[in-house]
Design a protein around this motif. Structure first.
Motif, PDB file in Angstrom:
ATOM      1  N   ALA A  67       2.994  20.329  -5.959  1.00  0.00           N
ATOM      2  CA  ALA A  67       2.302  19.811  -7.152  1.00  0.00           C
ATOM      3  C   ALA A  67       2.933  20.397  -8.420  1.00  0.00           C
ATOM      4  N   ARG A  68       3.343  19.523  -9.279  1.00  0.00           N
ATOM      5  CA  ARG A  68       3.963  19.903 -10.561  1.00  0.00           C
ATOM      6  C   ARG A  68       3.611  18.847 -11.581  1.00  0.00           C
ATOM      7  N   CYS A  69       3.852  19.166 -12.836  1.00  0.00           N
ATOM      8  CA  CYS A  69       3.712  18.105 -13.834  1.00  0.00           C
ATOM      9  C   CYS A  69       4.965  17.228 -13.781  1.00  0.00           C
ATOM     10  N   PRO A 160     -11.819  11.849  -6.318  1.00  0.00           N
ATOM     11  CA  PRO A 160     -10.988  11.367  -5.204  1.00  0.00           C
ATOM     12  C   PRO A 160     -11.581  10.110  -4.587  1.00  0.00           C
ATOM     13  N   LYS A 161     -10.693   9.255  -4.144  1.00  0.00           N
ATOM     14  CA  LYS A 161     -11.103   7.993  -3.518  1.00  0.00           C
ATOM     15  C   LYS A 161     -11.312   8.260  -2.029  1.00  0.00           C
ATOM     16  N   PRO A 162     -12.383   7.770  -1.444  1.00  0.00           N
ATOM     17  CA  PRO A 162     -12.524   7.960   0.005  1.00  0.00           C
ATOM     18  C   PRO A 162     -11.376   7.268   0.742  1.00  0.00           C
ATOM     19  N   PRO A 163     -10.987   7.760   1.915  1.00  0.00           N
ATOM     20  CA  PRO A 163      -9.809   7.188   2.575  1.00  0.00           C
ATOM     21  C   PRO A 163      -9.992   5.770   3.100  1.00  0.00           C
ATOM     22  N   GLU A 164     -11.235   5.321   3.245  1.00  0.00           N
ATOM     23  CA  GLU A 164     -11.510   3.953   3.701  1.00  0.00           C
ATOM     24  C   GLU A 164     -10.847   3.646   5.037  1.00  0.00           C
ATOM     25  N   GLY A 197      -0.358   7.966   2.410  1.00  0.00           N
ATOM     26  CA  GLY A 197      -0.292   7.743   0.966  1.00  0.00           C
ATOM     27  C   GLY A 197       1.034   8.191   0.388  1.00  0.00           C
ATOM     28  N   THR A 198       1.628   7.306  -0.406  1.00  0.00           N
ATOM     29  CA  THR A 198       2.924   7.612  -1.017  1.00  0.00           C
ATOM     30  C   THR A 198       2.901   7.342  -2.522  1.00  0.00           C
ATOM     31  N   GLY A 199       1.837   7.813  -3.176  1.00  0.00           N
ATOM     32  CA  GLY A 199       1.819   7.843  -4.639  1.00  0.00           C
ATOM     33  C   GLY A 199       2.461   9.148  -5.082  1.00  0.00           C
ATOM     34  N   SER A 200       2.224   9.541  -6.332  1.00  0.00           N
ATOM     35  CA  SER A 200       2.864  10.759  -6.854  1.00  0.00           C
ATOM     36  C   SER A 200       2.539  11.977  -6.005  1.00  0.00           C
ATOM     37  N   SER A 201       1.273  12.078  -5.554  1.00  0.00           N
ATOM     38  CA  SER A 201       0.888  13.271  -4.791  1.00  0.00           C
ATOM     39  C   SER A 201       1.645  13.311  -3.473  1.00  0.00           C
ATOM     40  N   GLY A 202       1.637  12.187  -2.749  1.00  0.00           N
ATOM     41  CA  GLY A 202       2.348  12.133  -1.476  1.00  0.00           C
ATOM     42  C   GLY A 202       3.828  12.401  -1.677  1.00  0.00           C
ATOM     43  N   ILE A 203       4.402  11.780  -2.676  1.00  0.00           N
ATOM     44  CA  ILE A 203       5.855  11.895  -2.900  1.00  0.00           C
ATOM     45  C   ILE A 203       6.255  13.329  -3.261  1.00  0.00           C
ATOM     46  N   GLN A 204       5.368  14.034  -3.959  1.00  0.00           N
ATOM     47  CA  GLN A 204       5.674  15.445  -4.251  1.00  0.00           C
ATOM     48  C   GLN A 204       5.495  16.319  -3.006  1.00  0.00           C
ATOM     49  N   ALA A 205       4.473  15.996  -2.202  1.00  0.00           N
ATOM     50  CA  ALA A 205       4.140  16.878  -1.078  1.00  0.00           C
ATOM     51  C   ALA A 205       5.047  16.665   0.136  1.00  0.00           C
ATOM     52  N   GLN A 220       2.889   4.761   5.151  1.00  0.00           N
ATOM     53  CA  GLN A 220       3.063   4.171   3.818  1.00  0.00           C
ATOM     54  C   GLN A 220       2.532   2.744   3.783  1.00  0.00           C
ATOM     55  N   ARG A 221       1.616   2.491   2.827  1.00  0.00           N
ATOM     56  CA  ARG A 221       1.142   1.119   2.666  1.00  0.00           C
ATOM     57  C   ARG A 221       2.025   0.386   1.646  1.00  0.00           C
ATOM     58  N   THR A 222       2.203   1.007   0.475  1.00  0.00           N
ATOM     59  CA  THR A 222       3.030   0.365  -0.562  1.00  0.00           C
ATOM     60  C   THR A 222       4.115   1.337  -1.016  1.00  0.00           C
ATOM     61  N   PRO A 223       5.379   0.926  -0.932  1.00  0.00           N
ATOM     62  CA  PRO A 223       6.412   1.831  -1.447  1.00  0.00           C
ATOM     63  C   PRO A 223       6.334   1.926  -2.967  1.00  0.00           C
ATOM     64  N   ALA A 341       5.099  -0.672 -13.796  1.00  0.00           N
ATOM     65  CA  ALA A 341       3.779  -1.309 -13.848  1.00  0.00           C
ATOM     66  C   ALA A 341       2.811  -0.517 -12.964  1.00  0.00           C
ATOM     67  N   LYS A 342       3.363   0.067 -11.914  1.00  0.00           N
ATOM     68  CA  LYS A 342       2.606   1.021 -11.113  1.00  0.00           C
ATOM     69  C   LYS A 342       3.195   2.372 -11.498  1.00  0.00           C
ATOM     70  N   ARG A 343       2.415   3.425 -11.485  1.00  0.00           N
ATOM     71  CA  ARG A 343       2.916   4.710 -11.977  1.00  0.00           C
ATOM     72  C   ARG A 343       4.121   5.154 -11.142  1.00  0.00           C
ATOM     73  N   THR A 507      -2.790  -1.751  -9.032  1.00  0.00           N
ATOM     74  CA  THR A 507      -2.647  -0.299  -9.134  1.00  0.00           C
ATOM     75  C   THR A 507      -3.972   0.332  -9.523  1.00  0.00           C
ATOM     76  N   TRP A 508      -3.964   1.649  -9.538  1.00  0.00           N
ATOM     77  CA  TRP A 508      -5.171   2.326 -10.013  1.00  0.00           C
ATOM     78  C   TRP A 508      -5.358   2.128 -11.521  1.00  0.00           C
ATOM     79  N   TYR A 509      -4.297   1.742 -12.247  1.00  0.00           N
ATOM     80  CA  TYR A 509      -4.463   1.417 -13.668  1.00  0.00           C
ATOM     81  C   TYR A 509      -5.428   0.237 -13.833  1.00  0.00           C
TER      82      TYR A 509
HETATM   83  O1  N01 Z   1      -2.611   8.540  -5.862  1.00  0.00           O
HETATM   84  P1  N01 Z   1      -2.033   7.050  -5.849  1.00  0.00           P
HETATM   85  P2  N01 Z   1      -1.836   9.885  -6.162  1.00  0.00           P
HETATM   86  N1  N01 Z   1      -4.550   3.450   3.777  1.00  0.00           N
HETATM   87  O2  N01 Z   1      -3.202   6.180  -6.022  1.00  0.00           O
HETATM   88  C1  N01 Z   1      -2.254   4.981  -0.459  1.00  0.00           C
HETATM   89  C2  N01 Z   1      -1.103  11.389 -11.119  1.00  0.00           C
HETATM   90  N2  N01 Z   1      -0.356  12.405 -10.448  1.00  0.00           N
HETATM   91  O3  N01 Z   1      -2.792  10.989  -5.981  1.00  0.00           O
HETATM   92  O4  N01 Z   1      -0.397   1.807  -3.139  1.00  0.00           O
HETATM   93  C3  N01 Z   1      -3.268   3.674   3.541  1.00  0.00           C
HETATM   94  O5  N01 Z   1      -0.906   6.916  -6.764  1.00  0.00           O
HETATM   95  C4  N01 Z   1      -1.872   4.094  -1.590  1.00  0.00           C
HETATM   96  O6  N01 Z   1      -1.339   2.909  -1.123  1.00  0.00           O
HETATM   97  P3  N01 Z   1      -1.415   1.576  -2.056  1.00  0.00           P
HETATM   98  C5  N01 Z   1      -0.193  10.213 -11.373  1.00  0.00           C
HETATM   99  O7  N01 Z   1      -0.576   9.592 -12.555  1.00  0.00           O
HETATM  100  C6  N01 Z   1       0.574  13.038 -11.175  1.00  0.00           C
HETATM  101  O8  N01 Z   1      -0.576   9.981  -5.436  1.00  0.00           O
HETATM  102  O9  N01 Z   1      -2.818   1.541  -2.598  1.00  0.00           O
HETATM  103  N3  N01 Z   1      -2.787   4.073   2.359  1.00  0.00           N
HETATM  104  C7  N01 Z   1      -0.877   4.980  -2.297  1.00  0.00           C
HETATM  105  O10 N01 Z   1       0.363   4.965  -1.666  1.00  0.00           O
HETATM  106  C8  N01 Z   1      -0.455   9.368 -10.180  1.00  0.00           C
HETATM  107  O11 N01 Z   1      -0.094   8.025 -10.332  1.00  0.00           O
HETATM  108  C9  N01 Z   1       1.338  13.970 -10.589  1.00  0.00           C
HETATM  109  O12 N01 Z   1      -1.096   0.466  -1.149  1.00  0.00           O
HETATM  110  C10 N01 Z   1      -3.680   4.264   1.379  1.00  0.00           C
HETATM  111  C11 N01 Z   1      -1.488   6.359  -2.120  1.00  0.00           C
HETATM  112  O13 N01 Z   1      -2.354   6.280  -1.028  1.00  0.00           O
HETATM  113  C12 N01 Z   1      -1.916   9.582  -9.985  1.00  0.00           C
HETATM  114  O14 N01 Z   1      -2.118  10.940 -10.272  1.00  0.00           O
HETATM  115  C13 N01 Z   1       1.194  14.297  -9.256  1.00  0.00           C
HETATM  116  C14 N01 Z   1      -5.053   4.049   1.569  1.00  0.00           C
HETATM  117  C15 N01 Z   1      -2.288   6.786  -3.319  1.00  0.00           C
HETATM  118  O15 N01 Z   1      -1.448   6.916  -4.405  1.00  0.00           O
HETATM  119  C16 N01 Z   1      -2.426   9.288  -8.610  1.00  0.00           C
HETATM  120  O16 N01 Z   1      -1.483   9.765  -7.675  1.00  0.00           O
HETATM  121  C17 N01 Z   1       0.235  13.639  -8.545  1.00  0.00           C
HETATM  122  C18 N01 Z   1      -5.478   3.630   2.832  1.00  0.00           C
HETATM  123  N4  N01 Z   1      -6.747   3.390   3.083  1.00  0.00           N
HETATM  124  C19 N01 Z   1      -0.539  12.703  -9.138  1.00  0.00           C
HETATM  125  N5  N01 Z   1      -5.688   4.308   0.404  1.00  0.00           N
HETATM  126  C20 N01 Z   1       2.351  14.633 -11.415  1.00  0.00           C
HETATM  127  O17 N01 Z   1       3.462  14.715 -11.049  1.00  0.00           O
HETATM  128  C21 N01 Z   1      -4.735   4.677  -0.455  1.00  0.00           C
HETATM  129  N6  N01 Z   1      -3.538   4.648   0.124  1.00  0.00           N
HETATM  130  C22 N01 Z   1       1.934  15.109 -12.726  1.00  0.00           C
END
Ligand code: N01
Length: 894
Positions: A67-69, A160-164, A197-205, A220-223, A341-343, A507-509
């Motif tokens: 986790a970093r900025c 936090p969003k529940p994992p559903e 999950g492969t948003g910013s958190s997943g990609i950093q971790a 990964q659901r969405t790259p 368009a997506k973060r 997106t979450w936006y």
């Molecule tokens: O969350 P996300 P995040 N089954 O919503 C997947 C900030 N941030 O915590 O895209 C399977 O981006 C979901 O898939 P999909 C930053 O603004 C900043 O990573 O919905 N997969 C997605 O891949 C960032 O944008 C930093 O299809 C499921 C992932 O989980 C925001 O926080 C670091 C699922 C969620 O990605 C959020 O980032 C971290 C399911 N049921 C975060 N539900 C910095 O670097 C969700 N997903 C500062």
């Protein structure tokens, strides 16, 4: 009791008492800490209620590995106190979570903030007490709180969003959420780990988990697009800029688009060769800076799907060249959303991690998760036994922490949850009608997550505390947004969302990540600097859109909408106002022509078309120049005879060149822009007669010009619209040419100046009333003005070709354009109108400057194709919903 007296016994409370306070703040993150500091300095008693047992907010909870900025830390810092800035040195370009948390602790200690923070305290309900004009908060820990003002500093990504996913409770192994990572060390060595999950958190971790785990399986659901952070020491060039002029650097950030001081890019993609674009891209890739790549490559990448695709393709190439296995590379490559368009994410070794033998990617698009079982995760196709599941599944963003965390009841017992059931409604992203004295820091409707949060937080905190101070001085106890102001803000938000591509992604936006959540672009997409200026303008206009009340002072309510112009029109007009130009008419006719030519030279060049040919056509008094724009598609194409604007005095093919190119591309037709003669050298009826003669000659020479034989179309803007309308009347009366349709954009149609639009838009919208008077005087004497060859509204209208008439709200010519369209309809002519809200006279011809004009031009092109009997084509560029992209959300109709 005055708030000042309350302040004297603030903070201290027992379990049974209600803590009396001026201001209660929820959240002790970046926003809450600065709020507390500012409120205290302004003499308010304040308490911060914080669920965690320490400061930090998002940086307290998100402690997962990596986790970093992802905004450079020198920019992601408080700027309110230069001494604080010199007292703290960041160790890296992108600081780690522990370092940022230490920084926030350092700030809390430096300003002695902790003594007014109630840690471990969750607000369980907040209710507005109409009689007392105060908020009453109940908490799960000790005393209730009664406060005059209630401020949510809860962050945008806190709930936090529940994992559903079915079966999480059945899993016998360890479960972690990145957003609630334990404080104690999590040992992953030798374990089989799943990350979902492969948003910013997943990609950093993921890269760090892969280094520890025996095996890592990523679901990964969405790259997502990720770029290398190239972390290390803060870059020398950025540091030098900051240190060279600290105050200037910070001020530039405050007025920038994203909250980081990069200049605004003006070069557009089609002005660059492939090699130039690649060079810019490689530089950005090596720079490792999100805001840089989002803003510095070419100006259209964030606003136009085609400009964006050029960049997205280059990133896709990088993914393919990094990931060895082609199938994995393909699965990791995003195709469902425009870049940005997506973060997007900043990563360290993310894509390369998939080359490790202990990492597997599971593409949930091909095999969705069926359930979590006691031993692992089962997809449609197979089962994965794991010891640990890490959920990096994101947040109920922007509204989650405000709406769902506790009931907030405003005036009349209305619940905020109900009011926001169909999406967040706010004024400025700061306040909500019906909820007096409630503020949100970086709430939905403000730039927040689309900006450097540190800058946006400081702006909001300063604005709110300054307002509270001013209210106290004036004796006001309550402030509330009006419904009209809030509705206006919603319109402005929708207009802004047309400027970017965020509406083209799920997106979450937009709320799309939470099942059942109302969808719409939640953050303000108009940029940090423009937003700041709007907030300042609200104050400058006597708290426009707010009702202020107090026990001993008369109510103040200056109601209205703060922005009625389209966002880019507002920027253009502000820029023109700053230039303090003398009236155009003061230059004299030649001086005005020179000025306009110089002004136009600074515009972005028009887009390429198949061919541009300059030529001359004969008229009674010698040759007239023309410029022909031919589409790149195979011909022959229908021909549009086009007349430029300029009040019969100014303008030429060059002045309307971008518009002709754009319309040639959109319609797939030849545009021939006619160089009719100008006043005062050639007064009425020269322009009209030249126009008619040109249309006749062009129709007769269609084959020679490479066009389709048959009826032509006519089009024109402003005085050119006047000539187009007149040409249709003359063609009807003089035996041709045949005209299939007329496009009249902000046309001059009549010589009376008493319609409301002449008074509503006297000055301030570039085309002024006095400039129109000047044009009329130069072109025609009062005796001539009722002639239909200059006032076509006074002519016979039956038997004219179908028309598409465009008018703009902030244009002196608005009402005569509408009058002409109405009169055509009354005469039985098929006529369509586009009354463009928030636009000014030049909106549609300032191609690639006024981006919100795109949808209007797309409609004009559709009408022209209908007139010509051509099939409709998919909309281009910014308008296009490219294959695979989701449907638009909240697209504003002009
Ligand atoms: O969350 P996300 P995040 N089954 O919503 C997947 C900030 N941030 O915590 O895209 C399977 O981006 C979901 O898939 P999909 C930053 O603004 C900043 O990573 O919905 N997969 C997605 O891949 C960032 O944008 C930093 O299809 C499921 C992932 O989980 C925001 O926080 C670091 C699922 C969620 O990605 C959020 O980032 C971290 C399911 N049921 C975060 N539900 C910095 O670097 C969700 N997903 C500062």
């Amino acid at each position: 009791m005055p708030d000042g007296m309350v302040a004297a016994r603030a903070s201290e409370s027992t379990n049974s008492e209600t803590q009396q306070i001026d201001v209660a703040v929820v959240g002790a993150g970046f926003a809450g800490l600065y709020l507390l500091h500012r409120l205290r300095k302004a003499g308010f008693s304040a308490v911060v209620l914080e669920e965690a047992d320490d400061v930090g907010g998002t940086w307290y909870w998100n402690r997962y590995p990596g986790a970093r900025c992802d905004i450079q830390t020198i920019d992601y810092s408080y700027t309110f106190d230069p001494e604080l800035e010199s007292a703290w040195k960041w160790s890296e370009k992108y600081a780690t979570q522990p370092e940022i948390l230490r920084y926030l602790g350092f700030v809390a200690d430096r300003y002695d903030l902790r003594r007014d923070i109630r840690f471990g305290t969750k607000v369980t309900a907040a209710t507005w007490d109409e009689g007392a004009q105060r908020w009453l908060l109940t908490t799960d820990n000790r005393a209730k709180v009664s406060c005059r003002h209630y401020i949510m500093a809860t962050g945008c990504l806190s709930a936090p969003k529940p994992p559903e996913i079915e079966g999480v409770k059945d899993f016998k192994g360890e479960v972690y959420f990145t957003s609630r990572w334990p404080h104690a060390e999590v040992k992953l060595a030798g374990k089989r780990v799943a990350v979902i999950g492969t948003g910013s958190s997943g990609i950093q971790a993921i890269p760090l988990i892969a280094e520890q785990a025996a095996h890592l399986t990523v679901f990964q659901r969405t790259p997502n697009f990720a770029l290398p952070a190239h972390n290390g020491p803060a870059p020398a060039d950025r540091l030098a800029l900051l240190e060279g002029d600290h105050a200037g650097y910070r001020e530039q950030a405050r007025w920038s688009l994203g909250g980081v001081p990069w200049p605004q890019q003006t070069v557009v993609s089609w002005q660059l060769s492939d090699a130039e674009r690649r060079e810019r891209f490689e530089k950005a890739w090596a720079t490792g800076d999100l805001i840089y790549i989002l803003t510095q490559l070419w100006a259209d990448q964030a606003v136009d799907a085609d400009g964006n695709a050029l960049l997205a393709d280059l990133i896709r190439e990088k993914i393919r060249s990094t990931v060895h296995d082609p199938e994995t590379a393909a699965a990791l490559t995003p195709h469902d959303h425009p870049f940005g368009a997506k973060r997007p994410c900043l990563d360290t070794n993310y894509y390369a991690t998939y080359n490790r033998p202990n990492v597997t990617l599971v593409n949930l698009r091909q095999e969705p998760i069926k359930a979590i079982t006691s031993s692992g995760i089962t997809t449609d196709k197979r089962g994965f036994d794991v010891d640990v599941i890490v959920f990096a599944t994101g947040f109920d963003a922007m509204t989650g922490a405000i709406r769902a965390v506790h009931p907030i009841k405003g005036r009349g017992g209305k619940s905020l949850s109900d009011v926001w059931a169909h999406g967040p409604q706010t004024y400025l992203g700061l306040t909500v009608a019906g909820f007096p004295n409630l503020f949100m820091i970086t709430g939905p409707g403000s730039p927040s997550v689309l900006s450097n949060m540190a800058v946006s937080i400081e702006q909001h905190v300063d604005w709110v505390v300054d307002r509270l101070t001013a209210m106290r001085e004036a004796g006001f106890a309550a402030i509330e947004a009006t419904d009209a102001a809030q509705a206006g803000w919603a319109r402005h938000m929708a207009d802004c969302s047309m400027l970017t591509l965020h509406r083209l992604a799920n997106t979450w936006y937009t709320g799309a990540n939470v099942p059942g959540k109302a969808q719409g672009v939640m953050p303000y997409t108009g940029g940090v600097g423009p937003y700041r200026s709007i907030c300042n303008e609200v104050v400058g206009q006597g708290m426009l859109g707010f009702r202020l009340t107090g026990p001993n002072v008369p109510e103040q309510c200056n109601d209205g909408e703060i922005v009625r112009l389209q966002p880019d029109v507002r920027l253009v007009l502000n820029m023109l106002a700053e230039m303090k130009l003398p009236p155009l008419e003061s230059f004299g006719s030649q001086g005005a022509r020179d000025f306009v030519a110089q002004f136009n030279a600074a515009r972005p060049a028009g887009r390429p078309v198949g061919e541009v040919v300059d030529g001359t056509l004969p008229s009674t008094d010698g040759p007239l120049p023309y410029r022909l724009y031919r589409p790149a598609t195979p011909g022959p194409h229908p021909i549009v005879v086009y007349f430029h604007g300029g009040g019969w005095v100014l303008g030429d093919a060059q002045s309307d060149d971008p518009f002709c190119r754009d319309m040639c591309r959109r319609t797939g037709m030849i545009f021939v822009s006619v160089g009719y003669r100008h006043a005062p050298e050639h007064r009425f009826p020269t322009a009209a007669e030249d126009g008619y003669a040109a249309a006749r000659w062009i129709a007769e020479h269609a084959t020679e010009l490479g066009g389709k034989v048959g009826p032509v179309l006519v089009a024109g803007w402003s005085a050119g619209g006047n000539i187009a309308a007149v040409t249709c009347q003359l063609a009807r009366d003089r035996g041709g040419p045949q005209i299939a349709g007329q496009l009249l954009v902000c046309p001059v149609t009549d010589c009376t100046f008493d319609r409301p639009s002449y008074n509503d838009n006297v000055t301030g919208y570039f085309l002024t009333r006095s400039l129109m008077y000047w044009f009329w005087d130069l072109y025609s004497s009062p005796a001539d003005r009722a002639d239909p060859r200059v006032s076509p509204l006074r002519g016979k209208l039956a038997g004219l070709p179908p028309a598409y008439v465009v008018t703009c709200e902030f244009d002196p010519l608005r009402d005569e354009g509408i009058a002409y369209a109405d009169a055509l309809a009354a005469a039985g002519i098929a006529v369509e109108q586009l009354q463009a809200r928030g636009h000014f006279h030049s909106s549609f011809t300032m191609v690639d400057v006024v981006i919100t004009g795109v949808s209007g031009r797309a409609r004009m092109a559709e009408a022209m194709r209908r007139f010509a009997g051509l099939p409709q084509e998919p909309r281009q560029g910014h308008e296009s919903v490219r294959q695979g992209l989701p449907r638009e959300v909240d697209a504003a109709a002009n």
